[in-house]
Design a protein around this motif. Structure first.
Motif, short mmCIF file in Angstrom:
data_model
loop_
_atom_site.label_atom_id
_atom_site.label_comp_id
_atom_site.label_asym_id
_atom_site.label_seq_id
_atom_site.Cartn_x
_atom_site.Cartn_y
_atom_site.Cartn_z
N HIS A 29 -55.07 -55.03 113.50
CA HIS A 29 -56.23 -55.06 112.61
C HIS A 29 -56.61 -53.65 112.20
N HIS A 30 -56.99 -53.50 110.94
CA HIS A 30 -57.49 -52.22 110.41
C HIS A 30 -56.50 -51.09 110.65
N ASN A 31 -55.25 -51.35 110.39
CA ASN A 31 -54.24 -50.33 110.56
C ASN A 31 -54.18 -49.38 109.37
N VAL A 32 -53.36 -48.37 109.54
CA VAL A 32 -53.11 -47.42 108.46
C VAL A 32 -51.80 -47.80 107.78
N SER A 33 -51.84 -47.99 106.48
CA SER A 33 -50.62 -48.19 105.69
C SER A 33 -50.52 -47.06 104.67
N LEU A 34 -49.33 -46.75 104.24
CA LEU A 34 -49.13 -45.75 103.21
C LEU A 34 -49.11 -46.48 101.88
N THR A 35 -50.02 -46.13 100.99
CA THR A 35 -50.09 -46.86 99.72
C THR A 35 -49.92 -45.92 98.55
N VAL A 36 -49.39 -46.46 97.47
CA VAL A 36 -49.21 -45.71 96.24
C VAL A 36 -49.97 -46.42 95.14
N SER A 37 -50.63 -45.66 94.31
CA SER A 37 -51.33 -46.21 93.15
C SER A 37 -50.44 -46.05 91.93
N VAL A 38 -49.97 -47.17 91.38
CA VAL A 38 -49.05 -47.15 90.24
C VAL A 38 -49.67 -47.94 89.09
N ALA A 39 -49.03 -47.88 87.95
CA ALA A 39 -49.44 -48.69 86.80
C ALA A 39 -48.27 -49.57 86.40
N VAL A 40 -48.53 -50.84 86.15
CA VAL A 40 -47.48 -51.80 85.84
C VAL A 40 -47.86 -52.55 84.57
N GLY A 41 -46.87 -52.75 83.68
CA GLY A 41 -47.07 -53.57 82.51
C GLY A 41 -47.47 -52.81 81.27
N SER A 42 -47.65 -53.54 80.17
CA SER A 42 -48.04 -52.97 78.87
C SER A 42 -49.11 -53.88 78.25
N PRO A 43 -50.35 -53.41 78.13
CA PRO A 43 -50.86 -52.11 78.57
C PRO A 43 -50.86 -52.02 80.11
N PRO A 44 -50.85 -50.80 80.65
CA PRO A 44 -50.70 -50.64 82.10
C PRO A 44 -51.90 -51.17 82.88
N GLN A 45 -51.58 -51.83 84.00
CA GLN A 45 -52.59 -52.30 84.94
C GLN A 45 -52.41 -51.55 86.25
N ARG A 46 -53.50 -51.07 86.85
CA ARG A 46 -53.42 -50.33 88.10
C ARG A 46 -53.09 -51.26 89.26
N ALA A 47 -52.21 -50.82 90.13
CA ALA A 47 -51.81 -51.60 91.30
C ALA A 47 -51.70 -50.67 92.50
N THR A 48 -52.24 -51.09 93.63
CA THR A 48 -52.12 -50.35 94.89
C THR A 48 -51.04 -51.02 95.72
N MET A 49 -49.95 -50.27 96.01
CA MET A 49 -48.79 -50.86 96.67
C MET A 49 -48.46 -50.11 97.95
N VAL A 50 -48.19 -50.87 99.01
CA VAL A 50 -47.79 -50.27 100.29
C VAL A 50 -46.39 -49.67 100.15
N LEU A 51 -46.25 -48.40 100.51
CA LEU A 51 -44.96 -47.69 100.44
C LEU A 51 -44.15 -48.03 101.68
N ASP A 52 -43.03 -48.73 101.51
CA ASP A 52 -42.31 -49.28 102.66
C ASP A 52 -40.83 -48.97 102.59
N THR A 53 -40.38 -48.05 103.43
CA THR A 53 -38.95 -47.74 103.50
C THR A 53 -38.18 -48.79 104.30
N GLY A 54 -38.88 -49.82 104.80
CA GLY A 54 -38.21 -50.88 105.54
C GLY A 54 -38.01 -52.14 104.72
N SER A 55 -38.34 -52.12 103.42
CA SER A 55 -38.20 -53.31 102.58
C SER A 55 -37.38 -53.00 101.33
N HIS A 56 -36.69 -54.02 100.83
CA HIS A 56 -35.79 -53.79 99.69
C HIS A 56 -36.38 -54.25 98.37
#
Length: 430
Positions: free
Chosen positions: A53-80
């Motif tokens: 519970h309430h852990n620390v994750s590494l997240t990246v704020s990116v924009a996806v789509g046209s027009p761009p929508q903001r998205a917060t995504m967990v940065l995961d070197t363990g997922s494909h």
């Protein structure tokens, strides 16, 4: 960390990506490209995939789509596979609205991405209603998400660098032990060696990060880190296998674990315990999607015994001998007011020794995580209690280290470095 492969505190924060300083001129350039994309990492608290519970994750704020929508995504070197919660009746407020993007393209069942066997998925890809390529992803904490493969434009900075046609999962349902907390993130950015990972699709030959150990800026860099002040990096080769093994994740960042030292002395365990067995169980993975470091049972038992012996009379163990924090960490203490200097003196350092001479040394406050009520637990856990047959080096023990993933030369580079200093030298705001 996906359950098909393996398994994600002292400081409660997460990493956010903001603006960029150097821009990659063309993401479609071949692997010998020299330009890099540099982004600052900011700290906030958000949960990760494991059941803490309430852990620390590494997240990246990116924009996806046209027009761009903001998205917060967990940065995961363990997922494909990268994925986003897509708008729907049960979707969190932060979801991606695919219907509002003119560049959004669903991937049909007849597309090669869907029809070709994709062994990187833990469950088979299928064809859903509407001729959509249906995927299900499951994780080590028993959570899962499902939806359809799609493609859209991803943007990582404010200066126009785009990655059109990026394949990701548009997820419309799922299950989680902590749905309220998980809704704070829009999705996950897969960064391992799989062919559908973001780093594979974007074509960068290297990427690096420096995770701040304090409430200050860290760095994510896509491309080469050609800075003399970062040298020398200590490289450890990635382990590659050609024969498929049922318990070996061949697209993880797997390195060779040679020893665990406590106070500079090796644990009394046979060397063979660090090698994968005939099924592939026992590989060692560098995983930004896992928070702490987890060891296989025999090695964890040896570390636990030695750590308790060396702290006897110095720290007071939790009175309940059956207490296990979140099911995986059972070396816990009651500690009152104690300074970082006192911790450096009182606690024996733990060093993870990797092939090629690379080391990760954990000491002082990074050895313990406060769980409330003056209770602190050792930041090494038993991977077998998580149902994971692997060693996992989590991002908590990568703080204030420059970590480089060299995909061309199949190696991981490590060096201790102040992430705050790296941010300043790269011209990023603190």
């Amino acid at each position: 960390m996906e359950s098909s492969s393996s398994s994600s505190v002292v400081l409660p924060w997460v990493i956010f990506l903001c603006g960029a300083v150097l821009v990659h001129p063309n993401p479609t350039l071949p692997a010998n490209q020299s330009a890099s994309l540099i982004l600052p990492l900011k700290a906030m608290q958000i949960p990760n995939k494991l059941s803490f519970h309430h852990n620390v994750s590494l997240t990246v704020s990116v924009a996806v789509g046209s027009p761009p929508q903001r998205a917060t995504m967990v940065l995961d070197t363990g997922s494909h596979l990268s994925w986003l919660h897509c708008a729907g009746a049960a979707a969190p407020p932060s979801s991606f609205n695919s219907g509002a993007s003119t560049s959004y393209r669903p991937i049909p069942c007849s597309a090669p991405t869907c029809t070709n066997p994709i062994s990187e998925f833990s469950l088979p890809v299928s064809c859903a209603a509407g001729n959509l390529c249906h995927v299900i992803l499951s994780y080590a904490d028993a959570s899962a998400v499902e939806g359809s493969l799609a493609a859209d434009t991803f943007r990582l900075d404010e200066s126009g660098t785009t990655f059109p046609g990026t394949v990701f999962g548009c997820m419309v349902s799922g299950s989680s032990p902590n749905p309220e907390e998980d809704s704070k993130a829009t999705g996950l950015l897969g960064m391992n060696r799989g062919r559908l990972s973001f780093v594979s699709q974007s074509g960068f030959p290297k990427f690096s990060y420096c995770i701040s150990g304090r409430d200050s800026s860290g760095v994510l860099l896509l491309g080469a880190a050609d800075y003399q002040w970062l040298r020398p990096l200590n490289y450890t080769p990635m382990i590659q296998i050609t024969t498929p093994l049922p318990n070996f994740d061949k697209i993880a960042y797997t390195v060779r674990l040679q020893a665990i030292l406590i106070a500079g002395r090796p644990l009394s365990v046979p060397e063979s315990v660090f090698e994968p067995d005939h099924t592939g169980a026992g590989q060692t993975m560098v995983d930004s999607g896992t928070q702490f470091t987890f060891l296989l049972g025999p090695v964890y038992a040896a570390l636990k015994s030695e750590f308790l012996n060396r702290t006897a009379g110095i720290l007071q163990p939790v009175e309940d001998p059956n207490f296990v924090f979140q099911g995986a960490m059972d070396v816990c203490y009651r500690i009152g007011d104690i300074s970082r200097v006192d911790l450096e003196v009182a606690l024996p350092s733990v060093t993870v020794v990797l092939g090629g001479g690379a080391e990760i040394r954990v000491s002082g406050e990074r050895l313990l995580y406060g769980i409330g009520g003056n209770r602190y637990c050792l930041t090494f856990g038993n991977s077998e209690l998580l149902g994971v047959e692997a060693y996992v080096i989590g991002h908590h023990h990568q703080q204030d280290m420059w970590v480089e993933f060299d995909l061309v030369n199949s190696r991981v580079g490590l060096t201790e470095f102040s992430c705050e200093l790296a941010s300043r030298r790269m011209g990023l705001e603190s």
